[in-house]
Design a protein around this motif. Structure first.
Motif, PDB file in Angstrom:
ATOM      1  N   ILE A  97     -95.194  13.167 -49.011  1.00 14.62           N
ATOM      2  CA  ILE A  97     -96.358  12.996 -48.141  1.00 14.62           C
ATOM      3  C   ILE A  97     -97.137  14.302 -48.025  1.00 14.62           C
ATOM      4  O   ILE A  97     -98.376  14.313 -48.053  1.00 14.62           O
ATOM      5  CB  ILE A  97     -95.919  12.506 -46.747  1.00 14.62           C
ATOM      6  N   GLY A  98     -96.421  15.416 -47.885  1.00 14.85           N
ATOM      7  CA  GLY A  98     -97.087  16.708 -47.807  1.00 14.85           C
ATOM      8  C   GLY A  98     -97.868  17.037 -49.072  1.00 14.85           C
ATOM      9  O   GLY A  98     -98.988  17.563 -49.009  1.00 14.85           O
ATOM     10  N   LEU A  99     -97.292  16.723 -50.212  1.00 17.74           N
ATOM     11  CA  LEU A  99     -98.001  16.935 -51.479  1.00 17.74           C
ATOM     12  C   LEU A  99     -99.244  16.051 -51.559  1.00 17.74           C
ATOM     13  O   LEU A  99    -100.292  16.476 -52.049  1.00 17.74           O
ATOM     14  CB  LEU A  99     -97.063  16.640 -52.654  1.00 17.74           C
ATOM     15  N   ALA A 100     -99.119  14.815 -51.084  1.00 22.14           N
ATOM     16  CA  ALA A 100    -100.271  13.908 -51.075  1.00 22.14           C
ATOM     17  C   ALA A 100    -101.368  14.445 -50.169  1.00 22.14           C
ATOM     18  O   ALA A 100    -102.562  14.375 -50.500  1.00 22.14           O
ATOM     19  CB  ALA A 100     -99.840  12.516 -50.622  1.00 22.14           C
ATOM     20  N   LEU A 101    -100.979  14.996 -49.016  1.00 24.38           N
ATOM     21  CA  LEU A 101    -101.955  15.572 -48.088  1.00 24.38           C
ATOM     22  C   LEU A 101    -102.708  16.720 -48.740  1.00 24.38           C
ATOM     23  O   LEU A 101    -103.941  16.802 -48.665  1.00 24.38           O
ATOM     24  CB  LEU A 101    -101.237  16.056 -46.824  1.00 24.38           C
ATOM     25  N   ARG A 102    -101.985  17.606 -49.407  1.00 31.22           N
ATOM     26  CA  ARG A 102    -102.634  18.748 -50.058  1.00 31.22           C
ATOM     27  C   ARG A 102    -103.480  18.314 -51.243  1.00 31.22           C
ATOM     28  O   ARG A 102    -104.569  18.833 -51.464  1.00 31.22           O
ATOM     29  CB  ARG A 102    -101.582  19.763 -50.502  1.00 31.22           C
ATOM     30  N   ALA A 103    -102.976  17.336 -51.992  1.00 30.02           N
ATOM     31  CA  ALA A 103    -103.722  16.860 -53.160  1.00 30.02           C
ATOM     32  C   ALA A 103    -105.032  16.201 -52.758  1.00 30.02           C
ATOM     33  O   ALA A 103    -106.062  16.376 -53.410  1.00 30.02           O
ATOM     34  CB  ALA A 103    -102.870  15.881 -53.959  1.00 30.02           C
ATOM     35  N   SER A 104    -105.010  15.447 -51.655  1.00 26.43           N
ATOM     36  CA  SER A 104    -106.232  14.774 -51.207  1.00 26.43           C
ATOM     37  C   SER A 104    -107.280  15.781 -50.756  1.00 26.43           C
ATOM     38  O   SER A 104    -108.482  15.503 -50.805  1.00 26.43           O
ATOM     39  CB  SER A 104    -105.906  13.797 -50.067  1.00 26.43           C
ATOM     40  N   GLY A 105    -106.845  16.954 -50.295  1.00 30.02           N
ATOM     41  CA  GLY A 105    -107.793  17.986 -49.916  1.00 30.02           C
ATOM     42  C   GLY A 105    -108.326  18.743 -51.107  1.00 30.02           C
ATOM     43  O   GLY A 105    -109.487  19.162 -51.140  1.00 30.02           O
ATOM     44  N   VAL A 106    -107.474  18.938 -52.112  1.00 28.42           N
ATOM     45  CA  VAL A 106    -107.903  19.644 -53.320  1.00 28.42           C
ATOM     46  C   VAL A 106    -108.906  18.816 -54.109  1.00 28.42           C
ATOM     47  O   VAL A 106    -109.955  19.302 -54.531  1.00 28.42           O
ATOM     48  CB  VAL A 106    -106.678  19.980 -54.203  1.00 28.42           C
ATOM     49  N   ASN A 107    -108.595  17.549 -54.331  1.00 26.35           N
ATOM     50  CA  ASN A 107    -109.460  16.691 -55.129  1.00 26.35           C
ATOM     51  C   ASN A 107    -109.230  15.247 -54.692  1.00 26.35           C
ATOM     52  O   ASN A 107    -108.290  14.593 -55.138  1.00 26.35           O
ATOM     53  CB  ASN A 107    -109.150  16.853 -56.624  1.00 26.35           C
ATOM     54  N   ALA A 108    -110.063  14.767 -53.789  1.00 21.54           N
ATOM     55  CA  ALA A 108    -109.878  13.438 -53.209  1.00 21.54           C
ATOM     56  C   ALA A 108    -109.941  12.339 -54.267  1.00 21.54           C
ATOM     57  O   ALA A 108    -109.168  11.381 -54.219  1.00 21.54           O
ATOM     58  CB  ALA A 108    -110.927  13.196 -52.130  1.00 21.54           C
ATOM     59  N   ARG A 109    -110.844  12.471 -55.231  1.00 24.50           N
ATOM     60  CA  ARG A 109    -110.987  11.438 -56.264  1.00 24.50           C
ATOM     61  C   ARG A 109    -109.733  11.356 -57.120  1.00 24.50           C
ATOM     62  O   ARG A 109    -109.225  10.273 -57.421  1.00 24.50           O
ATOM     63  CB  ARG A 109    -112.202  11.748 -57.129  1.00 24.50           C
ATOM     64  N   MET A 110    -109.206  12.526 -57.514  1.00 23.89           N
ATOM     65  CA  MET A 110    -107.985  12.544 -58.305  1.00 23.89           C
ATOM     66  C   MET A 110    -106.818  11.957 -57.520  1.00 23.89           C
ATOM     67  O   MET A 110    -106.008  11.188 -58.050  1.00 23.89           O
ATOM     68  CB  MET A 110    -107.669  13.984 -58.727  1.00 23.89           C
ATOM     69  N   ALA A 111    -106.731  12.315 -56.224  1.00 23.85           N
ATOM     70  CA  ALA A 111    -105.637  11.821 -55.400  1.00 23.85           C
ATOM     71  C   ALA A 111    -105.690  10.291 -55.273  1.00 23.85           C
ATOM     72  O   ALA A 111    -104.660   9.619 -55.355  1.00 23.85           O
ATOM     73  CB  ALA A 111    -105.687  12.474 -54.018  1.00 23.85           C
ATOM     74  N   ARG A 112    -106.905   9.753 -55.080  1.00 25.20           N
ATOM     75  CA  ARG A 112    -107.034   8.297 -54.976  1.00 25.20           C
ATOM     76  C   ARG A 112    -106.632   7.618 -56.270  1.00 25.20           C
ATOM     77  O   ARG A 112    -106.046   6.525 -56.247  1.00 25.20           O
ATOM     78  CB  ARG A 112    -108.472   7.931 -54.606  1.00 25.20           C
ATOM     79  N   SER A 113    -106.933   8.241 -57.391  1.00 23.27           N
ATOM     80  CA  SER A 113    -106.558   7.648 -58.676  1.00 23.27           C
ATOM     81  C   SER A 113    -105.050   7.621 -58.863  1.00 23.27           C
ATOM     82  O   SER A 113    -104.526   6.838 -59.661  1.00 23.27           O
ATOM     83  CB  SER A 113    -107.206   8.432 -59.824  1.00 23.27           C
ATOM     84  N   ARG A 118    -113.843  18.532 -54.187  1.00 23.96           N
ATOM     85  CA  ARG A 118    -114.079  18.023 -55.541  1.00 23.96           C
ATOM     86  C   ARG A 118    -113.879  19.091 -56.612  1.00 23.96           C
ATOM     87  O   ARG A 118    -113.587  18.776 -57.752  1.00 23.96           O
ATOM     88  CB  ARG A 118    -115.513  17.487 -55.644  1.00 23.96           C
ATOM     89  N   GLU A 119    -114.045  20.380 -56.240  1.00 19.01           N
ATOM     90  CA  GLU A 119    -114.093  21.413 -57.264  1.00 19.01           C
ATOM     91  C   GLU A 119    -112.873  22.318 -57.306  1.00 19.01           C
ATOM     92  O   GLU A 119    -112.676  23.025 -58.280  1.00 19.01           O
ATOM     93  CB  GLU A 119    -115.341  22.280 -57.057  1.00 19.01           C
ATOM     94  N   ARG A 120    -112.032  22.353 -56.268  1.00 21.72           N
ATOM     95  CA  ARG A 120    -110.907  23.256 -56.308  1.00 21.72           C
ATOM     96  C   ARG A 120    -109.919  22.802 -57.366  1.00 21.72           C
ATOM     97  O   ARG A 120    -109.622  21.619 -57.507  1.00 21.72           O
ATOM     98  CB  ARG A 120    -110.204  23.313 -54.948  1.00 21.72           C
ATOM     99  N   PRO A 121    -109.315  23.719 -58.126  1.00 21.92           N
ATOM    100  CA  PRO A 121    -108.375  23.341 -59.171  1.00 21.92           C
ATOM    101  C   PRO A 121    -107.107  22.740 -58.599  1.00 21.92           C
ATOM    102  O   PRO A 121    -106.620  23.135 -57.544  1.00 21.92           O
ATOM    103  CB  PRO A 121    -108.057  24.685 -59.868  1.00 21.92           C
ATOM    104  N   VAL A 122    -106.560  21.784 -59.300  1.00 23.10           N
ATOM    105  CA  VAL A 122    -105.353  21.101 -58.870  1.00 23.10           C
ATOM    106  C   VAL A 122    -104.182  22.064 -58.767  1.00 23.10           C
ATOM    107  O   VAL A 122    -103.250  21.868 -57.998  1.00 23.10           O
ATOM    108  CB  VAL A 122    -105.018  19.941 -59.840  1.00 23.10           C
ATOM    109  N   ALA A 123    -104.220  23.182 -59.499  1.00 21.54           N
ATOM    110  CA  ALA A 123    -103.122  24.149 -59.486  1.00 21.54           C
ATOM    111  C   ALA A 123    -102.856  24.705 -58.097  1.00 21.54           C
ATOM    112  O   ALA A 123    -101.768  25.193 -57.802  1.00 21.54           O
ATOM    113  CB  ALA A 123    -103.429  25.312 -60.444  1.00 21.54           C
ATOM    114  N   ASP A 166    -103.719   7.298 -50.366  1.00 23.87           N
ATOM    115  CA  ASP A 166    -104.676   6.721 -49.423  1.00 23.87           C
ATOM    116  C   ASP A 166    -105.360   7.864 -48.678  1.00 23.87           C
ATOM    117  O   ASP A 166    -104.777   8.467 -47.765  1.00 23.87           O
ATOM    118  CB  ASP A 166    -103.951   5.802 -48.444  1.00 23.87           C
ATOM    119  N   ASP A 167    -106.574   8.178 -49.059  1.00 23.37           N
ATOM    120  CA  ASP A 167    -107.277   9.319 -48.472  1.00 23.37           C
ATOM    121  C   ASP A 167    -107.550   9.100 -46.989  1.00 23.37           C
ATOM    122  O   ASP A 167    -107.535  10.057 -46.196  1.00 23.37           O
ATOM    123  CB  ASP A 167    -108.591   9.547 -49.217  1.00 23.37           C
ATOM    124  N   ARG A 168    -107.786   7.865 -46.574  1.00 20.50           N
ATOM    125  CA  ARG A 168    -108.027   7.576 -45.163  1.00 20.50           C
ATOM    126  C   ARG A 168    -106.765   7.871 -44.342  1.00 20.50           C
ATOM    127  O   ARG A 168    -106.837   8.457 -43.250  1.00 20.50           O
ATOM    128  CB  ARG A 168    -108.447   6.121 -44.983  1.00 20.50           C
TER     129      ARG A 168
END
Length: 300
Positions: free
Chosen positions: A151-167, A292-297, A171-173
């Motif tokens: 869940i924590g990784l999902a939270l950080r991923a949704s902030g880094v790149n919401a579109r990638m996380a949704r794919s 949208r622009e921060r690198p996934v790394a 659940d970004d909401r």
């Protein structure tokens, strides 16, 4: 003189580490601004004070404060998601509304705790610092471990790149709700500690909390600028920045600056931190583009 300065900094600064960690959750992990924290901080402190005066165990009263803050964050999330109000505006509206709620909870602008027991009773500043350090360390370690969960990784991923996380099925909401509830729950917990250390709760105690938190976060990033684990970087920057921020304010009082001028010092600290980021650190992230622009790394 120096020892007194250090003790005052730790007593007043350690509870704010938890509060500013919550601010960091939305400000950096979600790349957004949540002004609810100014209301949830005061509400958490008020709920704690009322619980203590009602005879609730002081340790349990800490959880009461955290729960009150979390409910405020949930309200902001519902306003944002159901009405489509931006988080910044939703948080501003909630912070204004929570002033009235906090005043009703307290029943007066200021409530003292002379007749109530706290977790810091029966000891001096050294014992208070040790207890505060233990609580803060436990919260920081729990937060660190949480960010490494799925869940924590999902939270950080949704902030880094919401579109990638949704794919990837995130659940970004839901992550928005989680971030706001977590951030304001931490603010309420920090306020519960503040109330028990200072011995009173005040309806205005949350004013300036967000600005101070952002300033402390930026100071911490400038001070440490570490590489390596993003999770350790979060904890280190919040801890170092908060204590430096409180050291500045405590030092200002020690040299004779009136307490009424501390808000000005806080604002000046934020201005200096933002300017330093611009000229030394490449500038503060443009939050409108960060998700949208921060690198996934950066999630690693």
């Amino acid at each position: 003189m120096l020892g007194r300065l250090v003790l005052d900094t730790l007593v007043t600064g350690l509870p704010l580490v938890i509060v500013f960690l919550g601010i960091h959750t939305v400000f950096r992990l979600r790349a957004d601004f949540d002004l609810t924290v100014e209301g949830s901080f005061a509400l958490g402190g008020a709920a704690t004070a009322v619980a203590l005066l009602a005879g609730v165990d002081p340790a349990l009263a800490l959880l009461v404060g955290a729960a009150a803050g979390a409910l405020a964050g949930l309200a902001t999330a519902l306003v944002h998601l159901t009405l489509g109000v931006p988080v910044l505006l939703a948080g501003l509206v909630m912070s204004i509304g929570l002033f009235s709620v906090t005043l009703h909870v307290l029943g007066a602008p200021t409530v003292g705790l002379l007749a109530a027991s706290t977790v810091f009773d029966g000891g001096g500043d050294i014992r208070t610092v040790v207890l505060l350090a233990g609580v803060v360390l436990a919260v920081l370690l729990t937060y660190l471990l949480f960010l490494r969960t799925e869940i924590g990784l999902a939270l950080r991923a949704s902030g880094v790149n919401a579109r990638m996380a949704r794919s990837q099925g995130v659940d970004d909401r839901a992550m928005t709700v989680l971030a706001l509830v977590l951030a304001n729950g931490l603010a309420g917990l920090g306020a519960a500690l503040v109330v028990q250390t200072q011995g009173y709760a005040d309806v205005n105690m949350g004013i300036g909390t967000f600005v101070g938190g952002v300033g402390a976060i930026l100071l911490g990033e400038l001070l440490l600028r570490p590489s390596g684990s993003a999770v350790l970087r979060i904890v280190g920057c919040v801890l170092a920045g908060t204590l430096l921020y409180r050291l500045v304010l405590t030092g200002a009082l020690r040299i004779g600056l009136p307490a009424a001028d501390l808000k000005g010092v806080t604002a000046l600290t934020l201005i200096i931190a933002v300017a330093a980021h611009r000229y030394l650190g490449g500038g503060v992230r443009r939050l409108s583009r960060a998700r949208r622009e921060r690198p996934v790394a950066e999630v690693s």
